[in-house]
Scaffold this active site. Structure first.
Site, short mmCIF file in Angstrom:
data_model
loop_
_atom_site.label_atom_id
_atom_site.label_comp_id
_atom_site.label_asym_id
_atom_site.label_seq_id
_atom_site.Cartn_x
_atom_site.Cartn_y
_atom_site.Cartn_z
N HIS A 112 11.24 78.68 9.68
CA HIS A 112 12.42 79.54 9.62
C HIS A 112 12.15 80.93 10.20
CE1 HIS A 112 14.45 76.99 6.21
NE2 HIS A 112 14.53 76.42 7.39
N CYS A 123 16.74 89.30 26.29
CA CYS A 123 15.68 88.77 27.17
C CYS A 123 14.81 87.73 26.47
CB CYS A 123 14.80 89.90 27.71
SG CYS A 123 13.76 90.69 26.47
N CYS A 139 15.23 97.48 23.41
CA CYS A 139 14.19 96.45 23.55
C CYS A 139 13.06 97.01 24.42
CB CYS A 139 14.78 95.20 24.19
SG CYS A 139 13.50 93.99 24.63
N SER A 181 13.55 74.07 -3.34
CA SER A 181 14.58 73.43 -4.16
C SER A 181 15.07 72.11 -3.57
CB SER A 181 15.77 74.38 -4.33
OG SER A 181 16.30 74.71 -3.07
P1 OAD Z 1 15.06 78.12 -3.15
O1 OAD Z 1 15.36 79.49 -3.66
O2 OAD Z 1 16.20 77.24 -2.79
O3 OAD Z 1 14.18 77.31 -4.21
C1 OAD Z 1 13.08 77.91 -4.83
C2 OAD Z 1 12.35 76.88 -5.64
O4 OAD Z 1 11.19 77.50 -6.17
C3 OAD Z 1 13.14 76.33 -6.84
O5 OAD Z 1 12.97 74.91 -6.87
C4 OAD Z 1 12.47 76.98 -8.05
O6 OAD Z 1 12.45 76.12 -9.19
C5 OAD Z 1 11.05 77.17 -7.53
N1 OAD Z 1 10.30 78.28 -8.17
C6 OAD Z 1 10.76 79.46 -8.64
N2 OAD Z 1 9.75 80.19 -9.13
C7 OAD Z 1 8.62 79.46 -8.99
C8 OAD Z 1 7.25 79.64 -9.32
N3 OAD Z 1 6.81 80.76 -9.91
N4 OAD Z 1 6.37 78.66 -9.03
C9 OAD Z 1 6.79 77.50 -8.44
N5 OAD Z 1 8.07 77.27 -8.10
C10 OAD Z 1 8.98 78.23 -8.37
O7 OAD Z 1 14.05 78.32 -1.91
P2 OAD Z 1 13.75 77.37 -0.69
O8 OAD Z 1 13.77 75.94 -1.10
O9 OAD Z 1 12.53 77.90 -0.04
O10 OAD Z 1 16.57 79.62 4.61
O11 OAD Z 1 14.99 77.66 0.23
C11 OAD Z 1 15.06 77.04 1.46
C12 OAD Z 1 15.79 77.91 2.45
O12 OAD Z 1 17.06 78.31 1.91
C13 OAD Z 1 15.13 79.24 2.74
O13 OAD Z 1 14.08 79.14 3.69
C14 OAD Z 1 16.25 80.07 3.26
C15 OAD Z 1 17.34 79.68 2.30
O14 OAD Z 1 18.62 79.72 2.77
C16 OAD Z 1 17.09 80.49 5.48
O15 OAD Z 1 17.33 81.66 5.23
C17 OAD Z 1 17.34 79.89 6.83
#
Ligand code: OAD
Length: 237
Positions: A112, A123, A139, A181
């Site tokens: 990402h 550019c 830029c 998640s």
């Molecule tokens: P999420 O915020 O959707 O999910 C975070 C996960 O981390 C959840 O399953 C929580 O239970 C878990 N969590 C929270 N605290 C934790 C801890 N201390 N130890 C272990 N796990 C923990 O984040 P992502 O799945 O990374 O994309 O989200 C995916 C994408 O959605 C991101 O990259 C971003 C967002 O939109 C873009 O911006 C393009």
């Protein structure tokens, strides 16, 4: 012992470093407080660049004050230990922070993008960028104004390095998703792909992900505890 390990990380691995997650069960995630459609799309940037850049400026400042935690460090240790044993770690992250690198990981695939880089829409040049971005920035490569944006993937844009990721998944013998998640594709689909390639799968998370039933194994708890424990176990400590 697994020799070719594929790890996918998400916001949960950086949560204990003080960087917020996007979705959490108590409704305090970043996307519950900020509307992604107004901040994290190419259209939002065109419509209101100050607003979109301001959101990422805030996140960049938070990142510069954050430090890697024990989970990031454990994955750096795993990369080195596997290499010493003739194995290999592929580390793919959805995170735009640089905490894996600061913990010592040598090769990190940022599907990402990266918050500490800026890209010029005119550019296409990409540069390290630790300062705030503003619509009046010029830029350094093409000299045009208004095109600099964070080098991150927004909604509606293609994630990066998908061919490399697919190749690495095919040759893995263990797939592990940490702190994600399972709500955002294509990363949420890696577990099904891994299963299709007959790769063993494991979820390490605070709470079970949306796609938890697709994993062979599940380890629940805070990443700063569960990840070092899993790495120790894998390396036979
Ligand atoms: P999420 O915020 O959707 O999910 C975070 C996960 O981390 C959840 O399953 C929580 O239970 C878990 N969590 C929270 N605290 C934790 C801890 N201390 N130890 C272990 N796990 C923990 O984040 P992502 O799945 O990374 O994309 O989200 C995916 C994408 O959605 C991101 O990259 C971003 C967002 O939109 C873009 O911006 C393009």
């Amino acid at each position: 012992m697994a020799r070719s390990v594929f790890v996918l990380t998400g916001a949960g691995i950086s949560a204990e470093s003080g960087l917020g997650t996007f979705r959490d069960k108590d409704g305090q995630g970043i996307w519950a407080r900020f509307d992604p459609m107004k901040l994290a799309t190419p259209e939002a940037f065109t419509r209101d660049p100050d607003n979109a850049l301001g959101f990422y400026n805030l996140r960049r400042r938070n990142l510069l004050n954050a430090k890697p935690n024990a989970a990031h460090q454990a994955l750096a240790r795993l990369e080195q230990a596997l290499a010493e044993r003739g194995g290999h770690l592929t580390l793919v992250t959805q995170n735009i922070d640089d905490l894996h690198e600061r913990a010592g990981s040598r090769r990190v695939i940022h599907m990402h993008g990266e918050l500490l880089k800026a890209r010029c829409q005119h550019c296409g040049s990409v540069r390290l960028w630790a300062e705030d971005l503003s619509p009046s920035d010029v830029c350094p490569d093409c000299g045009r104004v208004g095109g600099l944006r964070p080098h991150v993937v927004w909604f509606g844009e293609m994630p990066l390095f998908m061919d490399d990721i697919d190749r690495a998944l095919r040759r893995a013998d263990l797939f592990v998703a940490i702190g994600t998640s399972g709500a955002v594709y294509p990363a949420a689909g890696f577990v099904a792909e891994a299963r299709g390639y007959r790769v063993r799968t494991c979820e390490i998370n605070l709470e079970a992900a949306d796609n938890a039933d697709l994993f062979d194994e599940e380890r629940l708890g805070p990443a700063s505890e569960t990840v070092p424990a899993w790495v120790d176990e894998l390396l036979g400590a």
